[in-house]
Scaffold this active site. Structure first.
Site, PDB file in Angstrom:
ATOM      1  N   ASP A 118     -18.919 -16.245 -32.553  1.00  0.00           N
ATOM      2  CA  ASP A 118     -18.866 -16.006 -31.123  1.00  0.00           C
ATOM      3  C   ASP A 118     -18.561 -14.520 -30.873  1.00  0.00           C
ATOM      4  O   ASP A 118     -19.166 -13.651 -31.490  1.00  0.00           O
ATOM      5  CB  ASP A 118     -17.828 -16.938 -30.482  1.00  0.00           C
ATOM      6  CG  ASP A 118     -17.854 -16.951 -28.976  1.00  0.00           C
ATOM      7  OD1 ASP A 118     -18.668 -17.704 -28.407  1.00  0.00           O
ATOM      8  OD2 ASP A 118     -17.063 -16.211 -28.364  1.00  0.00           O
ATOM      9  N   TRP A 119     -17.619 -14.204 -29.980  1.00  0.00           N
ATOM     10  CA  TRP A 119     -17.301 -12.796 -29.714  1.00  0.00           C
ATOM     11  C   TRP A 119     -16.706 -12.095 -30.929  1.00  0.00           C
ATOM     12  O   TRP A 119     -16.702 -10.868 -31.002  1.00  0.00           O
ATOM     13  CB  TRP A 119     -16.355 -12.687 -28.514  1.00  0.00           C
ATOM     14  CG  TRP A 119     -17.073 -12.229 -27.277  1.00  0.00           C
ATOM     15  CD1 TRP A 119     -17.552 -13.002 -26.267  1.00  0.00           C
ATOM     16  CD2 TRP A 119     -17.404 -10.884 -26.938  1.00  0.00           C
ATOM     17  NE1 TRP A 119     -18.170 -12.223 -25.324  1.00  0.00           N
ATOM     18  CE2 TRP A 119     -18.091 -10.917 -25.699  1.00  0.00           C
ATOM     19  CE3 TRP A 119     -17.206  -9.648 -27.547  1.00  0.00           C
ATOM     20  CZ2 TRP A 119     -18.566  -9.779 -25.070  1.00  0.00           C
ATOM     21  CZ3 TRP A 119     -17.676  -8.498 -26.921  1.00  0.00           C
ATOM     22  CH2 TRP A 119     -18.351  -8.568 -25.696  1.00  0.00           C
ATOM     23  N   TRP A 159     -22.713 -20.763 -18.657  1.00  0.00           N
ATOM     24  CA  TRP A 159     -21.353 -20.510 -19.143  1.00  0.00           C
ATOM     25  C   TRP A 159     -20.761 -19.266 -18.469  1.00  0.00           C
ATOM     26  O   TRP A 159     -19.603 -19.276 -18.045  1.00  0.00           O
ATOM     27  CB  TRP A 159     -21.392 -20.349 -20.651  1.00  0.00           C
ATOM     28  CG  TRP A 159     -20.169 -19.733 -21.262  1.00  0.00           C
ATOM     29  CD1 TRP A 159     -20.120 -18.603 -22.008  1.00  0.00           C
ATOM     30  CD2 TRP A 159     -18.816 -20.213 -21.193  1.00  0.00           C
ATOM     31  NE1 TRP A 159     -18.827 -18.337 -22.391  1.00  0.00           N
ATOM     32  CE2 TRP A 159     -18.021 -19.317 -21.906  1.00  0.00           C
ATOM     33  CE3 TRP A 159     -18.232 -21.316 -20.586  1.00  0.00           C
ATOM     34  CZ2 TRP A 159     -16.645 -19.480 -22.035  1.00  0.00           C
ATOM     35  CZ3 TRP A 159     -16.852 -21.482 -20.706  1.00  0.00           C
ATOM     36  CH2 TRP A 159     -16.070 -20.572 -21.431  1.00  0.00           C
ATOM     37  N   ASP A 245     -25.384 -25.800 -32.107  1.00  0.00           N
ATOM     38  CA  ASP A 245     -24.944 -24.811 -31.130  1.00  0.00           C
ATOM     39  C   ASP A 245     -26.141 -24.335 -30.303  1.00  0.00           C
ATOM     40  O   ASP A 245     -27.001 -23.619 -30.812  1.00  0.00           O
ATOM     41  CB  ASP A 245     -24.281 -23.627 -31.825  1.00  0.00           C
ATOM     42  CG  ASP A 245     -23.726 -22.620 -30.825  1.00  0.00           C
ATOM     43  OD1 ASP A 245     -23.671 -22.939 -29.621  1.00  0.00           O
ATOM     44  OD2 ASP A 245     -23.365 -21.509 -31.242  1.00  0.00           O
ATOM     45  N   HIS A 274     -20.571 -25.510 -31.386  1.00  0.00           N
ATOM     46  CA  HIS A 274     -20.341 -24.061 -31.317  1.00  0.00           C
ATOM     47  C   HIS A 274     -19.124 -23.660 -32.147  1.00  0.00           C
ATOM     48  O   HIS A 274     -19.153 -22.659 -32.860  1.00  0.00           O
ATOM     49  CB  HIS A 274     -20.151 -23.647 -29.857  1.00  0.00           C
ATOM     50  CG  HIS A 274     -19.975 -22.171 -29.670  1.00  0.00           C
ATOM     51  ND1 HIS A 274     -20.950 -21.242 -29.982  1.00  0.00           N
ATOM     52  CD2 HIS A 274     -18.915 -21.449 -29.213  1.00  0.00           C
ATOM     53  CE1 HIS A 274     -20.524 -20.028 -29.715  1.00  0.00           C
ATOM     54  NE2 HIS A 274     -19.287 -20.121 -29.251  1.00  0.00           N
TER      55      HIS A 274
END
Length: 296
Positions: A118-119, A159, A245, A274
């Site tokens: 993710d980030w 999102w 995901d 995810h």
């Protein structure tokens, strides 16, 4: 900038999170990190994304530490036990990069194996590209380094709008929704622990709007420069994406084609949503250990 610090009592007796806290001062903001395993071993840097924190890696940290690796899992500023600026405008892509650069500088980390999702990937891949001599390998699960030149999945726009505008932003339930397995009440409490009120969630709400979605985004040029480094990256580059995901699906094949270090690696597809650290933590950790065994 104004910031808040989550009371330590919120983190008392968290399920499966026995790690001693460590802190580093980043120009007045306190950043928390887990530091397990032999202190003289080469570090594995496990970087979380949004809206999670180092609790996400709780089942992976012991597996990698037991294999003889030093495992460092920071809480990004705005998350976990780290300090949290209270205004969304205090957060930018570059500011997060600066915080992470100071973090690895203060700890003097070298020969790093990056593990990111993710980030954690948006920051970690840039960090590795901007400090290539300090990283020895990269493992990416459900992550990417976007430049704004590619089409954004519809699920991401939904999102982003939810994070920015919804009056209700339940951290634990968001992570539960992004996992295949159902989290228990103690796990939901742990994910909610860093965020006792609205002013603690500015960092979590800010992240989606910082993702480069246009070619002229403020972070796009720096990310393109990072890709120029990654497209010459000969060190091991392993993908460990999950099969469920909707946001990052296909990113593993994209990176395998563009990054030389991905050639002939034992790329795997793990079962999960995810947050694959919740669904397949041990296979994920074992893939990291297997990669590093080839480098010993």
């Amino acid at each position: 900038m104004d910031f808040v610090r989550t009371p330590e009592a919120r983190f008392a007796r968290l399920l499966d999170y026995p790690f001693e806290p460590n802190y580093v001062d980043l120009d007045g903001l306190r950043m928390h990190y887990v530091d397990e395993g032999p202190s003289d071993a080469n570090p594995i840097l496990m970087m979380h994304g949004e809206p999670s924190w180092s609790y996400l890696y709780r089942h992976m940290i012991p597996v990698c530490a037991a294999a003889g690796h030093r495992v460092i899992a920071p809480d990004l500023i705005g998350f976990g036990k780290s300090d949290k600026p209270t205004s969304i405008d205090d957060y930018s892509y570059q500011q997060h990069m600066d915080w992470m650069q100071r973090f690895i500088d203060r700890l003097g980390l070298n020969n790093i194996t990056l593990v990111c999702q993710d980030w954690g990937s948006l920051l970690g891949l840039r960090l590795a590209a901007e400090n290539p001599d300090r990283f020895r390998a990269i493992v990416v699960g459900n992550g990417m380094l976007p430049t704004g030149d590619q089409k954004v999945p519809p699920a991401f726009n939904l999102w982003k709008n939810f994070a920015l505008h919804s009056p209700w932003f339940p951290i634990g339930r968001i992570i539960n929704a992004g996992s295949f397995r159902k989290l228990g009440p103690d796990e939901l409490r742990a994910y909610d622990a860093p965020f006792p009120g609205k002013k603690f969630k500015a960092g979590a709400r800010a992240f989606p709007r910082l993702v480069p979605v246009r070619p002229d985004d403020p972070a796009s040029e720096a990310n393109r420069n990072a890709w120029q480094v990654l497209e010459r990256w000969e060190k091991p580059f392993l993908t460990t994406f999950s099969n469920g995901d909707p946001i990052t699906r296909g990113g593993d094949a994209f990176m395998q084609k563009r990054i030389p270090g991905a050639k002939d690696q034992n790329h795997i597809t793990l079962k999960g949503g995810h947050f694959l650290q919740e669904d397949s933590p041990v296979p994920f950790a074992q893939a990291i250990n297997s990669l590093l065994a080839t480098l010993s």
